[in-house]
Structure formats: C-alpha cells, structure tokens
Design an enzyme around this catalytic site. Structure first.
Site, mmCIF file in Angstrom:
data_model
loop_
_atom_site.group_PDB
_atom_site.id
_atom_site.type_symbol
_atom_site.label_atom_id
_atom_site.label_comp_id
_atom_site.label_asym_id
_atom_site.label_seq_id
_atom_site.Cartn_x
_atom_site.Cartn_y
_atom_site.Cartn_z
ATOM 1 N N LYS A 82 -6.597 98.435 81.444
ATOM 2 C CA LYS A 82 -5.613 99.482 81.739
ATOM 3 C C LYS A 82 -5.362 100.345 80.515
ATOM 4 C CE LYS A 82 -2.528 96.512 83.234
ATOM 5 N NZ LYS A 82 -3.322 95.273 83.329
ATOM 6 N N CYS A 166 12.896 91.469 86.831
ATOM 7 C CA CYS A 166 11.765 90.844 86.138
ATOM 8 C C CYS A 166 12.150 89.957 84.965
ATOM 9 C CB CYS A 166 10.751 91.898 85.689
ATOM 10 S SG CYS A 166 11.340 93.045 84.448
ATOM 11 N N MET A 167 13.272 90.203 84.274
ATOM 12 C CA MET A 167 13.517 89.365 83.096
ATOM 13 C C MET A 167 14.985 89.001 82.911
ATOM 14 S SD MET A 167 14.896 91.604 80.649
ATOM 15 C CE MET A 167 15.934 92.420 81.810
ATOM 16 N N MET A 341 7.149 85.974 84.926
ATOM 17 C CA MET A 341 7.856 86.073 86.202
ATOM 18 C C MET A 341 7.977 84.752 86.949
ATOM 19 S SD MET A 341 8.809 89.135 86.116
ATOM 20 C CE MET A 341 8.786 88.938 84.337
ATOM 21 N N GLY A 378 7.244 92.410 81.329
ATOM 22 C CA GLY A 378 6.217 93.139 82.030
ATOM 23 C C GLY A 378 6.243 94.634 81.811
ATOM 24 N N GLN A 379 7.329 95.173 81.228
ATOM 25 C CA GLN A 379 7.472 96.612 81.068
ATOM 26 C C GLN A 379 7.525 96.977 79.590
ATOM 27 O OE1 GLN A 379 9.898 98.617 84.375
ATOM 28 N NE2 GLN A 379 10.965 96.686 84.071
#
Length: 799
Positions: A82, A166-167, A341, A378-379
C-alpha cells in the site's frame, strides 16, 4: 501533467531501489533517484498507524513517485504494498471537487460560501444537538481545531472519533494499568525481543513493515520465537513456531492461565512486583479503576485458571498454557506482546488489555528493550489526534477530563475562555452518538446534525441498519460529510464538502510508538477541495460574524485568533488568505501547552520539520537540543523517572508510583453460535486494502490484486453444506444478510465452525450483520464475533 501509471510505477520502483542503496544526507530533506524535474520531500504514509516515512517525488504539480525513506527509523527505507502506491490514492477519477447540497433528493453543486452558511444555520438552530464524528486520520491540527470548536466554542462535548471503534479498549487498558495512555515501549522492542507473541492479530498483513523487522532478524541468524495466539490461521501463523488456536472470546482465560502458572510455579518476579506493582479487581458497581486487593486475594482469584480449566474454556491444550507460563517465568529471555483489533474490538476489551499488561508486570517482562506489552493502531494518527489531542467525548487535550473541574479550568486558561465555558457533562460516545442521530427526535433522538470528517461510518458502523440510517428515521436530521471520494457515507449526506488529502495540505500525525511526524503541502488539491482544518475554522468564523458568543474568547477575540506580525488578526478563515500563515504551526504551538500536563511533552513545531519524527516525551536539553524518549517509566531513559529509581509509574492510578496488576474473570460473550446460527463470524482487513478501501480501491494494482470481499470457510463446513469453492452463498446473522463468494483454503484458514469476511468492500457491507454490543468502559464495539449461518442461495433457511 497527466500521470501515466506505468511511469509512476517505474519511478516508484527506481525510488525503492535507490532507497535501499543510498542514505539521505540530512534529516530535513528527502532525496530520491535523480530524475529530471522531480523534487522530493518527506511525509509519513497516509495509511496505517505504523507511521512509515516516505519520500514523495513531485513533478509538474503532481505526485509521480514514492519511495521508502532510508533516514526514517520506523521503516528504514521499506514500505508495504500500500505504501509504495500511496501517491496514486490522490488521483482517482471520481475525486470530490465541489460542495454538494441535497435538494429535491439530489446532491447539487453549491458554493463554499453557501455551504458554510448551511452549517452555521444548523449550529444556530440547535447548538446542543450538533455533533462531530472525526477520525484517527485527522491531522493533529485538524483534530485540535474540531476539539476547540466543539468544547471551547459550542460548550458541547458531542465529539468522538472513529478511533472509538478500533483502539478505545487499548486506551482504557493503559489507563487502568498505568494511569496514563499509550505504550511504554516502542518499535525498538522488535529488534531486541527473544519472543514475540501475537495476541489475536495478524501483523504479517496488517503491519507488515513492523513484522518484517522480526523476520529480517531471523535471516541474519537471530533466534526469535514467534507464538501466534489466534482464532484462525493467517500469514502470520506461517512464521510462528507455535500456533495456539482459541475459541472466540476466551483469550481472558488464557491470560489468567499464564498468571496462575507464574504464581503456581513461584516464577513471578517478586522483586519487581513488590517494588512497583499493586493488585486490582472489578468493583461493585463496576468502574474503570476497580478496587484494590491483596496479593493473596489475587492468588486465590486466579487459582481457578489451571491449565486444564483453561483448556476446557479456550480449547488451547494445557501443555501450551504451561509453555506460556514457563516462558514468562524465565529471566533469560525478553518477551514482546503485540495486539490490535482482536483484543480491542471485544466486549471485554478493557479486561483483556489489562490482563496482558498484568502478565508482563507480574513476570517482570517490562521496561527493558525487548520486554514490552504493546498495542498497535490501525490509523495514521489514532494516537496523535484521537488519544493525545483528546478528541473523544470525555476528554480534553493532554489527557484532561471534561468531568474534572480543575482540568476544565486548565483548558479554559490555555484557550483564554471565560470560566465555566467548557461543559462538565461527557458527550456521546460513537455508538450512542449514532443511536441518537438515527433515532427520531420524537423518540428522544437529540442529535439533529452530524458532521462527519475524514471517515466513512456508512460502511464501518456495526449493526449498520440500526446505527446508520440517514434521512429515513427523521427528515429533520441532517448529515454533513467532509471527504475526498464518494462513499456509502457521502451517498446519504445532506451536505458533502470536498477535502484536501495527505500532501495536498500541511499535516502532523502521531503514530503507534508515540512518534510525532510533520510534513508540508506539496501539491494542490483538485477543484475546490479544501483543508479540513480550514472548513472548521471557516464555520467558526461565520458564527463569530453572526455574533455567536462561544466563538469569542474572554477578551472578545475570535476563538482561532492568530496574531499577525505587526499586529492584528491573520484572516485564516478567508480561503484566499489561508496559506499566508502556517496555521498548523500556530495550532500546534498552542496545543503543546497541553502536552506538558501529563508528561507527553512535545517539541516546537520547527524541530519536527527538521526530523523524521520524535517519540514523546520530548524534553529540551541544557544545550538547547531536544531529546526523545524510547522507554517510558524506565529510569535509564525516561527523564520523568525520579532520580535513582529503576522504574517509576508516575501517573499511577493509586498515586504511589505503582502499576496495577488486574484480575478479570472470563465471561461468556453476548452472542454465541446456536442451532439457528451455528457459526462464528469474524471480520477484519486484508493486506491490499486499508479500512473501507475508499482510497485503495481507486489504486488499480491494489484493486486488481483484491477486487472484492469473500467469505472464508473451512472445507468441512463447506462440504457439509454442499458448497463449492467460489460459489456465491448467503451469510446471515440476526441483523442482516450478505451474498459473498466462498474462499476455501485461501489466504486465511478458519477452523471448523468459523467464517471470516473482510470489511473493505463497499458493495458488500458486512457491517449490516455485525453486533453493536460494546465494552462497558471503552464503549468499543465487538466486530470480531457474532453468531451466523451460511446457506446456498435459493435454499430455505428453515430447511
């Protein structure tokens, strides 16, 4: 200049080769392969929370190449699939380029002036019912501006980020254990650990650059033991010496089993624990910080979790529980735990987070390079913007709490607000916010307007039919969306605002290891797309011009006043004048004052300009330089550890310098397979796509590599249902249905009784099926497990 894809890929490949061979000469400038007319500069990658630095090549006003940055400690010149294609994310053919307002059931172009007026009208009509749903993709200045606008301007705490999904359980786990959020260790632990334990995560695909640090060590002759604790086999499993497959939701039993083994074997680190730890258990009524218990009470509580009892609950053989206990009992190895996650998206997410911290603390595998419990995000700025800026409904910047009078006073002083401006009641967390927005006003739905920035809840909200129903439940509800591409969220919007993304604007991110990273604008955004931070400031200014009292500080100045050299305000609300001053620098310097309130010190903006990021706390040295901190709470590295102390948990919840070791019992999940829905359903990501793929599906090589979602099934489950590989089947839960092709023995391998579906495909919305049950402390939903069934299309569900 029209971007030719073949040329882009060729340049990217050349840049990657150059990055592997060369070193950039300075920390402040990026260099790439010599190409006529191509200029290079640095930026963190736009995708995950790893925070890889890329060199961005620009020619003719367009990004034409990217390369891994060899000067960056995070990725050392390497990128994932990516990352090597991140520049193409800017150039999808359907970029949003004009504001759109829904009129007569259609979204029609309007001017920015009118768009700003529409938002200001909605605020004035119902300021208490106005909410912002933001993102871990916000830059730090964007999130800070939204935070100040809502809590300092509207006196309204209804702001929450998608990071809640997510966190949030990682946050509550850190707070309950150490009294302060975010990991104590850093990525350096991956270079020093002897044992790496993956707790329900798949870093080979989700964080491949980090995972490669460990795999590369093996290629150099290092012996690293990898243990994969998971509910399905993944690409990470292929690299593990031990695969421990557990029944969904039973990871708490495994962690308690390790704690039991440490005590039963008398291999717990008595010296470390007696000096630096205390014990906790759940209170009645439940609270994040529970109640204190003695070591003997703790010992008695975990006594139930013998290896044999854990095997009964989890399915993990007793011998493997003993193996884990023996490993943690050793002093001659260093152990790093990683999770993401799998532990966070869990109705017992806070509990399992605290238990894994407790395993490291009770065993003493903490605070040395290679000994660390570490959550990954994740971000790209879930840590920097959601957690540190505090864009959650209960927080203020710098770890301040809206319900704490002293904390509100501190924020009001920094923001120069009149006393009492900041409201003392927590706003709505994400699930509650969307419930209140989706619910008709006549039924108590008191969120009338929702402004979504930099995220796609129309695809990501669990139990989507319940929580994302724009305009159906109540026509008076209003949805505003700021984004770069059409998504399921913009499709339901009343007002769509086109946003600049990544290197089309200045920015600052904060990654998973507390590293703050800065970049400058390199190319122009398309059409009329504008920075999210400008959008927020422009709305604030329009309200100020209309006399809205909250948009003034206590001296009568605009809430976002920036003083011009020579006096007077900089007109940053005027898009034509917006770039005459570096708004990021001004907002960041104001925000820095908050960072020192909980020892998360940030350096001046210009220090980050000259670096590839620094890990906080960043403290000024006597010679004027700025020193980052790799290992928090460890006396050899953390400047805030008291002189002469080996460890100091200086934000201890018990105010005595001690970290907390928790007992949290195993409890059954809120929904389990039964006769009607006999399978477990798990959701997650894939290597090629990032989150909802609104960017990566517009990158042709990534789209071709993974064009659509699927359902992974075990061969025996498929055979029992007469289902063939590739056949399109119907997946059902009590909340919804979806049709998907079956993948048998594909990339992942679920055990019998389990199916897996990735959530990236907007044409196949798996979150119509997922469960919105959430953790009682973090309020994070459980996307990882619910009861499901699979049947052939056309077959009667009751047959």
């Amino acid at each position: 200049m029209e971007l030719d894809r073949r040329s882009f890929v060729k340049l990217a490949a050349m840049a990657a080769a150059t990055a592997a061979a060369n070193r950039a000469p300075t920390a402040s400038a990026a260099t790439g392969p010599a190409q006529p007319g191509v200029s290079w500069d640095k930026a963190p990658c736009r995708f995950c929370g790893t925070g890889c630095h890329v060199q961005v090549g620009v020619k003719g006003g367009r990004v034409v190449a990217v390369a891994g940055d060899p000067e960056a400690e995070v990725n050392r010149g390497l990128l994932c699939v990516k990352g090597y294609h991140v520049g193409l994310a800017l150039y999808g053919k359907d970029r949003l380029t004009r504001p759109l307002l829904k009129q007569g059931g259609r979204q029609v172009p309007i001017s920015w002036e009118r768009a700003i007026d529409v938002i200001a009208d909605r605020v004035e009509a119902d300021p208490k019912g106005f909410a912002i749903y933001g993102s871990g993709q916000w830059t730090i200045p964007e999130g800070y501006a939204a935070q100040k606008f809502m809590k300092g301007g509207l006196a309204n705490n209804h702001i929450d980020p998608n990071a809640r999904l997510c966190m949030a359980s990682a946050v509550t786990g850190f707070l309950a254990t150490y009294g302060v959020d975010e990991p104590a260790g850093c990525y350096d632990d991956l270079d020093h650990c002897d044992v790496l334990i993956n707790w329900g995560n798949n870093p080979a695909e989700m964080h491949p650059v980090l995972f490669s640090r460990v795999i590369d060590r093996r290629s150099r002759g290092d012996e690293v033991l990898i243990i994969d604790i998971s509910t399905r086999r993944t690409r990470s499993t292929a690299h593990a010496q031990h695969y421990l497959e557990f029944r969904p939701h039973t990871d708490l039993a495994i962690a308690n089993g390790i704690l039991h083994q440490l005590i039963a074997n008398d291999s717990w680190n008595r010296e470390f624990v007696e000096k630096h730890c205390a014990f906790k258990a759940d209170s009645d009524p439940p609270g994040l910080h529970g109640r204190s218990i003695s070591f003997d009470e703790f010992k008695q509580a975990v006594a139930e979790y013998t290896p044999e009892r854990v095997e009964q609950i989890s399915g993990v053989p007793a011998r493997d529980i003993r193996m884990l206990g023996d490993l943690f009992g050793r002093r001659d190895v260093r152990i790093t735990s990683l999770w993401c996650m799998g532990m966070n998206q869990h109705t017992r997410g806070t509990a399992i987070n605290t238990l894994v911290h407790g395993v490291h603390l009770l065993s003493g595998h903490f605070g040395r390079p290679g000994d660390a419990p570490t959550s990954l995000t994740g971000q790209p700025s879930a840590c920097g913007t959601a957690r540190e800026v505090g864009t959650l409904a209960h927080l203020l910047p710098g770890g301040r709490l809206v319900q704490n009078a002293e904390h509100r006073k501190q924020a009001e002083e920094i923001w120069n607000l009149p006393e009492g401006r900041i409201h003392d009641e927590m706003g709505y967390h994400t699930v509650k916010m969307f419930e209140q927005w989706s619910k008709p006003a006549a039924e108590g739905g008191d969120i009338s307007t929702l402004w979504v920035q930099v995220t796609n809840p129309g695809q990501t909200m669990p139990n989507r039919h319940k929580l994302f129903d724009p305009g159906v439940a109540d026509p008076d509800k209003f949805l505003i969306v700021s984004d770069v591409y059409p998504t399921p969220t913009t499709a339901g919007a009343d007002l769509v605002l086109p946003s600049a993304m990544w290197v089309e604007k200045n920015g600052i991110f904060g990654n998973s290891e507390r590293r703050t990273q800065q970049w400058f604008k390199m190319v122009r955004p398309p059409g009329e797309a504008r920075d999210d931070v400008w959008q927020t400031i422009a709305v604030a200014r329009r309200l100020h011009e209309r006399g809205y009292p909250g948009m003034k500080d206590k001296d009568g100045r605009f809430l976002f006043h920036i003083e011009r050299d020579g006096g007077g305000p900089e007109p940053i609300w005027d898009w034509r004048r917006f770039r005459e001053v570096n708004v990021d620098r001004a907002l960041f310097e104001e925000y820095r004052a908050f960072s020192r309130l909980k020892h998360k010190d940030l350096a001046p903006y210009d220090v980050y300009v000259a670096s590839r990021g620094l890990r906080w706390p960043v403290v000024e040295q006597p010679d004027g330089t700025w020193r980052e901190t790799r290992f928090r709470f460890s006396g050899f590295d953390d400047p805030y550890v008291a002189e002469g102390q080996e460890f100091d948990f200086y934000h201890s919840p018990t105010k005595d310098g001690r970290a907390q070791i928790w007992f949290r019992p195993y409890e059954a999940p809120p929904e389990s397979p039964d006769a009607d829905y006999p399978l477990w359903l798990c959701t997650g990501r894939v290597l090629e796509h990032w989150h909802t793929a609104s960017m990566t599906m517009r990158i042709p090589p990534l789209r071709r590599a993974m064009p659509n979602a699927y359902v992974e099934m075990h061969r025996d489950d498929a055979r029992a249902l007469s289902i063939s590989d590739g056949e399109v089947v119907r997946v059902e839960t009590r909340r919804g249905t979806i049709d998907l092709p079956v993948w048998i023995e594909g990339r992942g391998a679920p055990p019998r009784g389990t199916v897996f579906v990735p959530f990236f495909d907007e044409s196949r919305l798996i979150n119509d099926l997922t469960l919105d049950a959430h953790d009682p402390f973090s309020k994070q939903p459980d996307f990882k497990k619910c009861a499901a069934r699979v049947r052939r299309i056309g077959e009667d569900a009751n047959a």
